[in-house]
Design a protein around this motif. Structure first.
Motif, PDB file in Angstrom:
ATOM      1  N   GLY A  33       0.860  -1.182   0.000  1.00 24.91           N
ATOM      2  CA  GLY A  33       0.000   0.000   0.000  1.00 24.91           C
ATOM      3  C   GLY A  33       0.891   1.225   0.000  1.00 24.91           C
ATOM      4  O   GLY A  33       1.727   1.398   0.893  1.00 24.91           O
ATOM      5  N   ILE A  34       0.756   2.065  -1.003  1.00 26.26           N
ATOM      6  CA  ILE A  34       1.689   3.177  -1.220  1.00 26.26           C
ATOM      7  C   ILE A  34       0.991   4.496  -0.901  1.00 26.26           C
ATOM      8  O   ILE A  34      -0.091   4.775  -1.427  1.00 26.26           O
ATOM      9  CB  ILE A  34       2.192   3.176  -2.681  1.00 26.26           C
ATOM     10  CG1 ILE A  34       2.818   1.823  -3.020  1.00 26.26           C
ATOM     11  CG2 ILE A  34       3.189   4.311  -2.905  1.00 26.26           C
ATOM     12  CD1 ILE A  34       2.889   1.527  -4.502  1.00 26.26           C
ATOM     13  N   LYS A  35       1.626   5.281  -0.069  1.00 26.52           N
ATOM     14  CA  LYS A  35       1.068   6.583   0.312  1.00 26.52           C
ATOM     15  C   LYS A  35       2.150   7.638   0.155  1.00 26.52           C
ATOM     16  O   LYS A  35       3.185   7.587   0.817  1.00 26.52           O
ATOM     17  CB  LYS A  35       0.569   6.556   1.759  1.00 26.52           C
ATOM     18  CG  LYS A  35       0.009   7.896   2.242  1.00 26.52           C
ATOM     19  CD  LYS A  35      -0.469   7.787   3.680  1.00 26.52           C
ATOM     20  CE  LYS A  35      -1.036   9.095   4.196  1.00 26.52           C
ATOM     21  NZ  LYS A  35      -1.540   8.973   5.587  1.00 26.52           N
ATOM     22  N   LEU A  57      -1.168   3.615  -5.923  1.00 31.02           N
ATOM     23  CA  LEU A  57      -1.699   3.174  -4.639  1.00 31.02           C
ATOM     24  C   LEU A  57      -1.156   1.819  -4.203  1.00 31.02           C
ATOM     25  O   LEU A  57      -1.004   1.547  -3.021  1.00 31.02           O
ATOM     26  CB  LEU A  57      -3.227   3.129  -4.706  1.00 31.02           C
ATOM     27  CG  LEU A  57      -3.982   2.724  -3.452  1.00 31.02           C
ATOM     28  CD1 LEU A  57      -3.803   3.781  -2.358  1.00 31.02           C
ATOM     29  CD2 LEU A  57      -5.472   2.531  -3.752  1.00 31.02           C
ATOM     30  N   THR A  58      -0.863   0.938  -5.171  1.00 35.75           N
ATOM     31  CA  THR A  58      -0.423  -0.415  -4.846  1.00 35.75           C
ATOM     32  C   THR A  58       0.396  -0.990  -5.987  1.00 35.75           C
ATOM     33  O   THR A  58       0.408  -0.439  -7.105  1.00 35.75           O
ATOM     34  CB  THR A  58      -1.624  -1.341  -4.559  1.00 35.75           C
ATOM     35  OG1 THR A  58      -1.150  -2.644  -4.174  1.00 35.75           O
ATOM     36  CG2 THR A  58      -2.534  -1.465  -5.760  1.00 35.75           C
ATOM     37  N   ASP A  59       1.081  -2.086  -5.706  1.00 32.13           N
ATOM     38  CA  ASP A  59       1.833  -2.778  -6.749  1.00 32.13           C
ATOM     39  C   ASP A  59       0.982  -3.827  -7.445  1.00 32.13           C
ATOM     40  O   ASP A  59       1.427  -4.446  -8.408  1.00 32.13           O
ATOM     41  CB  ASP A  59       3.065  -3.460  -6.141  1.00 32.13           C
ATOM     42  CG  ASP A  59       2.698  -4.514  -5.094  1.00 32.13           C
ATOM     43  OD1 ASP A  59       1.673  -4.326  -4.391  1.00 32.13           O
ATOM     44  OD2 ASP A  59       3.421  -5.514  -4.971  1.00 32.13           O
ATOM     45  N   ARG A  60      -0.235  -4.031  -6.970  1.00 29.49           N
ATOM     46  CA  ARG A  60      -1.080  -5.097  -7.507  1.00 29.49           C
ATOM     47  C   ARG A  60      -1.964  -4.594  -8.649  1.00 29.49           C
ATOM     48  O   ARG A  60      -2.344  -3.420  -8.704  1.00 29.49           O
ATOM     49  CB  ARG A  60      -1.960  -5.668  -6.395  1.00 29.49           C
ATOM     50  CG  ARG A  60      -1.191  -6.399  -5.315  1.00 29.49           C
ATOM     51  CD  ARG A  60      -0.614  -7.713  -5.821  1.00 29.49           C
ATOM     52  NE  ARG A  60      -0.069  -8.519  -4.736  1.00 29.49           N
ATOM     53  CZ  ARG A  60       0.253  -9.803  -4.869  1.00 29.49           C
ATOM     54  NH1 ARG A  60       0.087 -10.419  -6.016  1.00 29.49           N
ATOM     55  NH2 ARG A  60       0.748 -10.470  -3.839  1.00 29.49           N
ATOM     56  N   LEU A 110      -7.023  -7.133  -7.526  1.00 27.98           N
ATOM     57  CA  LEU A 110      -7.907  -6.460  -6.571  1.00 27.98           C
ATOM     58  C   LEU A 110      -9.354  -6.891  -6.758  1.00 27.98           C
ATOM     59  O   LEU A 110     -10.093  -7.042  -5.780  1.00 27.98           O
ATOM     60  CB  LEU A 110      -7.768  -4.946  -6.712  1.00 27.98           C
ATOM     61  CG  LEU A 110      -6.372  -4.376  -6.377  1.00 27.98           C
ATOM     62  CD1 LEU A 110      -6.334  -2.880  -6.657  1.00 27.98           C
ATOM     63  CD2 LEU A 110      -5.990  -4.659  -4.935  1.00 27.98           C
ATOM     64  N   VAL A 111      -9.773  -7.108  -8.004  1.00 27.39           N
ATOM     65  CA  VAL A 111     -11.132  -7.577  -8.281  1.00 27.39           C
ATOM     66  C   VAL A 111     -11.346  -8.964  -7.691  1.00 27.39           C
ATOM     67  O   VAL A 111     -12.372  -9.238  -7.047  1.00 27.39           O
ATOM     68  CB  VAL A 111     -11.404  -7.577  -9.801  1.00 27.39           C
ATOM     69  CG1 VAL A 111     -12.635  -8.419 -10.137  1.00 27.39           C
ATOM     70  CG2 VAL A 111     -11.592  -6.149 -10.308  1.00 27.39           C
ATOM     71  N   ALA A 112     -10.378  -9.870  -7.895  1.00 29.39           N
ATOM     72  CA  ALA A 112     -10.494 -11.225  -7.336  1.00 29.39           C
ATOM     73  C   ALA A 112     -10.597 -11.177  -5.815  1.00 29.39           C
ATOM     74  O   ALA A 112     -11.376 -11.917  -5.205  1.00 29.39           O
ATOM     75  CB  ALA A 112      -9.300 -12.072  -7.768  1.00 29.39           C
ATOM     76  N   GLU A 113      -9.831 -10.297  -5.182  1.00 30.48           N
ATOM     77  CA  GLU A 113      -9.869 -10.173  -3.732  1.00 30.48           C
ATOM     78  C   GLU A 113     -11.216  -9.644  -3.248  1.00 30.48           C
ATOM     79  O   GLU A 113     -11.724 -10.081  -2.214  1.00 30.48           O
ATOM     80  CB  GLU A 113      -8.733  -9.254  -3.256  1.00 30.48           C
ATOM     81  CG  GLU A 113      -7.359  -9.890  -3.336  1.00 30.48           C
ATOM     82  CD  GLU A 113      -7.166 -10.960  -2.277  1.00 30.48           C
ATOM     83  OE1 GLU A 113      -6.721 -10.646  -1.161  1.00 30.48           O
ATOM     84  OE2 GLU A 113      -7.479 -12.139  -2.570  1.00 30.48           O
ATOM     85  N   ILE A 114     -11.789  -8.707  -3.983  1.00 33.14           N
ATOM     86  CA  ILE A 114     -13.112  -8.185  -3.607  1.00 33.14           C
ATOM     87  C   ILE A 114     -14.154  -9.296  -3.622  1.00 33.14           C
ATOM     88  O   ILE A 114     -14.962  -9.435  -2.689  1.00 33.14           O
ATOM     89  CB  ILE A 114     -13.530  -7.032  -4.542  1.00 33.14           C
ATOM     90  CG1 ILE A 114     -12.717  -5.769  -4.209  1.00 33.14           C
ATOM     91  CG2 ILE A 114     -15.030  -6.742  -4.423  1.00 33.14           C
ATOM     92  CD1 ILE A 114     -12.912  -4.642  -5.200  1.00 33.14           C
TER      93      ILE A 114
END
Length: 300
Positions: free
Chosen positions: A46-48, A184-187, A192-196
């Motif tokens: 998670g990149i901020k 925002l992320t390296d993914r 992210l869709v699969a995780e949702i």
């Protein structure tokens, strides 16, 4: 103004609130969450980027003692490998609740992070019935390890998180940013869709079944502002398939509706989502099957 950039690994046993902490630190829902242990299965960045500092948070699966199952071995490898090359470790424990798995995490820290500053984040302080229990708990933990700092926090309520992040920033070296300012992320979006989809399933299913299913995005294409997505939900037995589909397909339909709404929010465009359930016997205890389904040890 000089730029600072570095990695902060968030570690701990299952179900202490690591992913909730990541989401609140970066100010956006990135890691999926649920009340069930081992919801997080993959290492995720998670990149901020804020002012002159780029925080690269490493969310990790919960460290646990069970090693007899291929999935458990993968989860521990993913978590332990996240300690390599980081600038600071944030170890999350639960307020006034110490377990054997916390002892296991402690032994891993001693073996793998001897030269890395470790911040202890005591989470869920908002749930303490008696706040006076906190001070002796902190004293007990100070005897176990030489922490660089200790912060009582509530990841869910946002208590003491800005102070925690200010301290994390002091450990990040002077460096050019590793990622673009708006990343925002390296993914990938597919990941992210699969995780949702998996999160929505976990929240609707019983205690055991979530650990016997995974989600794989088979098709992802954009056509005139509409994302067409097809995802496979893999389970291990026909009886599990029936549970996921539900009576007259109702559970799968509800999951699809909830997932589509969350994916629309993530992607910022309309979504057409199709879900299919398939059986692959024993996939979660098969190293080869795990790799084929995306459970690979990623390097930063």
């Amino acid at each position: 103004m000089k730029q600072h950039c570095g990695y902060a690994a968030i570690i701990g046993r299952p179900n202490v609130g690591k992913s909730t902490l990541l989401n609140h630190l970066i100010g956006q829902k990135l890691s999926i969450t649920s009340r069930k242990p081992q919801t997080t299965r993959h290492r995720l960045l998670g990149i901020k980027t804020q002012d002159n500092t780029q925080f690269i948070y490493v969310d990790t699966p919960g460290l646990h003692q069970r090693q007899g199952h291929a999935m458990n071995r993968y989860l521990n490898r993913a978590a332990i490998s996240s300690l390599v090359g980081v600038d600071v470790v944030v170890w999350v424990v639960e307020a006034s609740k110490w377990t054997q798995e916390d002892d296991h995490v402690l032994s891993i820290l001693r073996d793998h992070s001897s030269n890395i500053p470790v911040i202890l984040a005591i989470n869920k302080v908002d749930q303490l019935a008696d706040r006076e229990l906190l001070l002796p708990f902190i004293a007990q933990l100070q005897d176990k390890y030489s922490f660089s700092d200790i912060f009582p926090i509530s990841a869910l309520r946002g208590i003491n998180l800005s102070e925690l992040e200010q301290k994390i920033a002091t450990y990040l070296p002077e460096s050019e940013w590793h990622f673009p300012e708006d990343q925002l992320t390296d993914r990938s979006e597919r990941f992210l869709v699969a995780e949702i989809v998996r999160e929505k399933l976990i929240r609707r299913l019983g205690e055991e079944l979530p650990y016997r299913l995974t989600v794989q995005v088979e098709h992802f294409a954009d056509e005139e502002g509409l994302a067409h997505i097809s995802a496979l939900i893999w389970v291990e037995r026909d009886s599990q398939k029936a549970i996921v589909i539900g009576k007259q397909g109702q559970l799968l339909k509800q999951v699809g509706t909830e997932a589509r709404e969350a994916i629309v929010e993530l992607l910022g465009r309309k979504v057409f989502l199709q879900l299919w359930v398939k059986v692959r016997a024993g996939w979660s205890d098969d190293e080869r099957a795990l790799r084929q389904l995306g459970y690979t040890d990623q390097e930063r």
